[in-house]
Write an enzyme that holds these catalytic residues in place. Structure first.
Site, PDB file in Angstrom:
ATOM      1  N   HIS A  94       0.844  -1.194   0.000  1.00 47.72           N
ATOM      2  CA  HIS A  94       0.000   0.000   0.000  1.00 47.72           C
ATOM      3  C   HIS A  94       0.883   1.249   0.000  1.00 47.72           C
ATOM      4  CE1 HIS A  94      -3.749  -2.160   0.723  1.00 47.72           C
ATOM      5  NE2 HIS A  94      -3.182  -2.815   1.716  1.00 47.72           N
ATOM      6  N   HIS A 104      -1.145  -6.682  -5.240  1.00 43.74           N
ATOM      7  CA  HIS A 104      -1.239  -7.935  -4.492  1.00 43.74           C
ATOM      8  C   HIS A 104      -0.665  -9.047  -5.351  1.00 43.74           C
ATOM      9  CE1 HIS A 104      -3.600 -11.773  -4.160  1.00 43.74           C
ATOM     10  NE2 HIS A 104      -3.115 -11.695  -2.942  1.00 43.74           N
ATOM     11  N   GLY A 257      -3.499 -20.115  11.211  1.00 44.16           N
ATOM     12  CA  GLY A 257      -2.337 -19.289  10.910  1.00 44.16           C
ATOM     13  C   GLY A 257      -2.249 -18.093  11.835  1.00 44.16           C
TER      14      GLY A 257
END
Length: 298
Positions: A94, A104, A257
């Site tokens: 960003h 991305h 995760g």
């Protein structure tokens, strides 16, 4: 199927990308190693308040478990109950300057196994661009890089993966694309392991050349509060997609995760408004009328 080659490639890719981004930004990425109780872990590299990047992350993960998460089995129910191993690199950047697009990229591999059955393996990944202010030159550069990357793997591959990207990175509740697309693929095993791994390496290796020339061209464009305000509004769409629709986010959370590493993709400054519309004829409106729609850019 030589899975021993996977981890060295993905960790090396993370190192190479971070090295390029640190040279561009001038500030180092923080390194954060983590483990998960169920097995595996990863390395998250993050930059916040850099000279150019307001926030960015390049994450390597290698996780395993006894049961495939629901986000994976929902569209492939035959995998339910299988042990799994997943490796990959995920990146989101960003920039602070609203004229520089967010990017991305993700490349990953999965192996799902159970007793008395052959392993099921596949690759997935892609990269996509999300500008606040659109520039034809930037869009064409990014999509040409995607097309050139996939050209060795078949004449129709780029067009199929481009459409897949347009369809996937789409906010159904807004009836609106997240950005201007790129390429996306999942459940890839056609042509054998070596071909699929080579295609995935090609995508991962092409990110720097696809993205950095764009931000190099735009990084010194002056901007003010109007542009920053619109950037924060558009970032809201990015957050909505990642938290509502993105399968990778769901897989990471459902597989246990590390939450901070999974949500590193979220921008640091975001705004929402009720039923807002851009001023007719403005640069902000141009994003909607000329860029947020599927196009053949090359």
């Amino acid at each position: 199927m030589d899975t021993a080659l996977l981890k060295p490639y993905f960790t090396g890719l993370q190192d190479r990308i971070v090295d390029s981004l640190e040279k561009f930004d001038g500030k180092q990425f923080r390194r954060d190693e983590w483990t998960r109780p169920a097995g595996g872990g990863g390395v998250t590299r993050v930059i916040e308040e850099g000279n150019f990047f307001e926030r960015g992350g390049v994450a390597f993960s290698h996780v395993m478990g006894e049961n495939m998460p629901l986000s994976a089995t929902a569209h492939r129910p035959e995998l339910a109950g299988r042990r799994f191993e997943a490796l990959g690199v995920s990146l989101v950047l960003h920039p602070r300057n609203p004229y520089c697009p967010t990017v991305h990229m993700n490349v990953r591999s999965f192996v799902a196994e159970k007793e008395n059955a052959d392993p099921v393996w596949w690759f997935g990944g892609g990269m996509d661009l999300t500008p606040c202010y659109g520039f034809e030159e930037d869009a064409r550069h990014f999509h040409q890089a995607c097309k050139s990357t996939l050209a060795p793997f078949g004449a129709d591959v780029h067009q199929r993966y481009k459409k897949w990207c347009d369809d996937y990175f789409f906010l159904k509740h807004r009836n609106e694309p997240r950005g201007i697309g790129g390429v996306f693929y999942d459940d890839l095993n056609e042509g054998g392991f070596e071909r699929c791994f080579a295609l995935t390496r090609a995508v991962g290796d092409s990110l720097v050349d696809a993205y950095l020339p764009i931000v190099e061209r735009r990084k010194d464009v002056p901007y003010g509060e109007r542009e920053r305000d619109f950037q924060a509004y558009r970032r809201g769409r990015y957050v909505e997609f990642n938290l509502v629709w993105d399968r990778g986010t769901l897989f990471g959370l459902q597989s246990g995760g590390r939450t901070e590493s999974i949500l590193m993709s979220l921008p640091p400054v975001v705004k929402w408004r009720y039923d807002w519309h851009p001023e007719p004829g403005s640069a902000e409106e141009k994003l909607y009328t000329e860029f947020l729609k599927p196009r053949d850019w090359v």
